[in-house]
Design a protein around this motif. Structure first.
Motif, PDB file in Angstrom:
ATOM      1  N   ASP A  34       0.922  -0.913  -0.088  1.00 52.84           N
ATOM      2  CA  ASP A  34      -0.472   0.328  -0.326  1.00 52.84           C
ATOM      3  C   ASP A  34       0.424   1.092  -0.478  1.00 52.84           C
ATOM      4  O   ASP A  34       0.502   2.303  -0.396  1.00 52.84           O
ATOM      5  N   THR A  35       2.149   1.305   0.591  1.00 54.00           N
ATOM      6  CA  THR A  35       2.930   2.053   0.136  1.00 54.00           C
ATOM      7  C   THR A  35       3.184   2.929  -0.657  1.00 54.00           C
ATOM      8  O   THR A  35       3.683   2.099  -1.922  1.00 54.00           O
ATOM      9  N   LEU A  36       2.882   4.239  -1.092  1.00 57.80           N
ATOM     10  CA  LEU A  36       2.731   5.080  -2.533  1.00 57.80           C
ATOM     11  C   LEU A  36       4.562   5.111  -2.208  1.00 57.80           C
ATOM     12  O   LEU A  36       5.589   5.766  -1.801  1.00 57.80           O
ATOM     13  N   LYS A  37       4.997   4.673  -3.818  1.00 60.23           N
ATOM     14  CA  LYS A  37       6.651   4.644  -4.088  1.00 60.23           C
ATOM     15  C   LYS A  37       6.064   5.660  -5.229  1.00 60.23           C
ATOM     16  O   LYS A  37       6.194   5.339  -6.083  1.00 60.23           O
ATOM     17  N   LEU A  38       7.254   7.296  -4.610  1.00 60.48           N
ATOM     18  CA  LEU A  38       8.126   8.118  -6.363  1.00 60.48           C
ATOM     19  C   LEU A  38       9.558   7.533  -6.689  1.00 60.48           C
ATOM     20  O   LEU A  38       9.729   6.685  -5.609  1.00 60.48           O
TER      21      LEU A  38
END
Length: 102
Positions: A70-74
């Motif tokens: 679920d962690t947003l990774k940019l």
């Protein structure tokens, strides 16, 4: 439970905040207001799931982060010192000068 798994202090603080907000709004009876509060809760849950990570120090100066699906990774671009202009471009106004003129 998923975001703060294994962190009893954070779980207790989150539980306390949830109970505090529920108690503060338990008298709300308007259906639209209740829907807005439920949406706020869902938005907060999504924000926690995507923006918060757990990290623990495994030795001095070295940390292990718990990243979930679920962690947003940019994309993470390295700092480029040459990308900073030494002096403002005379052909373009600076955004800070707009603030100063207000």
């Amino acid at each position: 439970m998923k975001v703060f798994a294994g962190d009893d202090k954070a779980l207790l603080a989150a539980r306390h905040k949830i109970n505090e907000e529920f108690s503060k709004n338990k008298q709300v009876q308007d259906e639209d207001a209740i829907k807005a509060l439920v949406k706020l809760g869902e938005d907060v849950e999504r924000e926690l799931k995507t923006q918060i990570i757990q990290a623990k120090q495994i030795k001095p100066g070295v940390f292990q982060a718990k990243i979930t699906n679920d962690t947003l990774k940019l994309d993470n671009l390295p700092y480029n010192e040459s990308a900073i202009l030494e002096e403002p471009n005379p052909g373009r106004p600076c955004c800070q000068s707009k603030q100063e003129n207000k």
